[in-house]
Design a protein around this motif. Structure first.
Motif, short mmCIF file in Angstrom:
data_model
loop_
_atom_site.label_atom_id
_atom_site.label_comp_id
_atom_site.label_asym_id
_atom_site.label_seq_id
_atom_site.Cartn_x
_atom_site.Cartn_y
_atom_site.Cartn_z
N VAL A 1 -7.36 6.64 -5.79
CA VAL A 1 -7.14 5.45 -4.97
C VAL A 1 -8.34 4.52 -5.04
CG1 VAL A 1 -6.69 4.58 -2.65
CG2 VAL A 1 -5.57 6.67 -3.44
N ALA B 1 -1.07 4.60 -7.63
CA ALA B 1 -2.51 4.65 -7.86
C ALA B 1 -2.87 5.40 -9.13
CB ALA B 1 -3.20 5.32 -6.67
N LEU C 1 1.04 4.50 -1.89
CA LEU C 1 0.21 5.69 -1.84
C LEU C 1 1.04 6.87 -1.34
CD1 LEU C 1 -2.99 4.10 -0.27
CD2 LEU C 1 -2.49 4.48 -2.69
#
Length: 345
Positions: free
Chosen positions: A100, A53, A24
């Motif tokens: 996400v 993501a 991330l």
């Protein structure tokens, strides 16, 4: 009439366990690399891939560079284990960004999910930790509690194994939880081999203290490392505090204080942990009786071993041995010396 092809009796190699590391924005490069560093030491038992993501596949880090990963979120579709490494605290939020959330929705039910450090915030924001025990870095504990009061946070441990969801603390505990996964999947011998290649301790109990206040030793002060090594070589003996202190050439009170400062636990608890660890290894690798193993590791009786094993791991010696013997049948061959050496360093 053609004859049927002979049925092969060759054992089939099980497919590799697919570990997908979800990078991330703001990710810490060191922790991101841990799974790719640890799991390959088990040979072909694991396949480790890193994904973003989004399909853009470029991820910012908390350092002065960005990284390009080879996979998009579709890699999560086939994951057996998903690991979420930590990211910069500036990126922490109680609400997940839409990309996400969409990426996490791709994870199949029953997939094992693991977080390292601040990665626990992502799991909590997704509702994966509601009503469950968990941990994160001790510095972030107050923020975590304010954001997610529904999670049973324990900031004083290295990692928490709650079955299909595991959470771990700061950087080094990422190594601990990955080795714990290997040990759970393939036994202590395989995990110990991986730990040796990583040049890290093979086993630190998840409940070990996360943050140990280590004062600067006074000039001439000696540590307890030599006595710890001596104790490991003599686990079959009773090893009282007085005997440990005598080996370290100090008083029992001073030894206990130094030991607590250095390890985060008492000498007595540390000895129990090491004896349970040694007992687990013997249960996995020998046919010795429980009473014999108890004697080998310093427990007075088989009943004492059963009590301590159940307290630490939650199962009986028979259950533990049956579980790991069954897993041993499925273990992949160890990596060749050449391939192992190529990963060292």
């Amino acid at each position: 009439m053609t004859s049927a092809a002979p049925h092969s009796t060759e054992p089939r190699t099980p497919p590799a366990h697919r570990v997908v590391v979800l990078a991330l924005d703001g990710v810490y490069p060191f922790e991101l690399s841990i799974p790719n560093r640890v799991f390959p030491y088990v040979g072909d038992a694991y396949e480790v891939v890193t994904c973003a993501a989004t399909d853009e596949r470029t991820v910012t880090t908390n350092a002065d560079f960005a990284i390009a990963v080879a996979h998009g979120p579709d890699a999560l579709d086939t994951a057996d284990t998903v690991i979420v490494p930590p990211y910069d605290s500036a990126c922490i939020s109680a609400e997940l960004p839409d990309p996400v959330r969409a990426a996490l929705a791709r994870i199949r039910p029953g997939t094992r999910i693991v977080s390292i450090c601040s990665g626990a915030f992502t799991l909590a924001a997704a509702g994966l930790l509601d009503g469950r025990p968990a941990t994160t870095h001790w510095v972030l504990a107050d923020l975590f509690r304010r954001m997610f009061p529904q999670v049973a946070l324990d900031p004083d441990v290295l990692f928490v194994d709650d079955g299909d969801v595991l959470t771990s603390a700061g950087a080094a505990s990422g190594l601990d939880v990955c080795l714990h996964l290997i040990r759970s999947d393939h036994g202590s011998a395989v995990a110990n081999r991986a730990a040796r290649q990583c040049v890290v301790p093979p086993w630190r109990e998840g409940g070990q203290a996360q943050y140990i206040e280590q004062p600067v030793p006074q000039e001439g002060a000696s540590g307890t490392a030599a006595t710890q090594l001596w104790a490991l070589e003599n686990l079959e003996r009773p090893l009282s505090l007085a005997e440990l202190a005598a080996h370290a050439r100090t008083s029992p009170r001073t030894f206990a204080r130094r030991f607590q400062d250095e390890t985060g636990t008492s000498p007595g608890r540390w000895l129990i942990q090491q004896r349970v660890h040694r007992a687990c290894h013997l249960l996995e690798t020998t046919d010795l009786s429980v009473d014999r193993i108890a004697g080998e590791v310093g427990f007075a009786t088989g009943a004492s071993l059963r009590q301590h094993l159940h307290a630490v791991i939650g199962v009986s010696p028979k259950e533990y041995r049956n579980t790991f013997r069954a897993r041993a049948i499925r273990r992949s061959p160890a990596p060749s010396p050449a391939s192992t050496a190529s990963r060292a360093g």
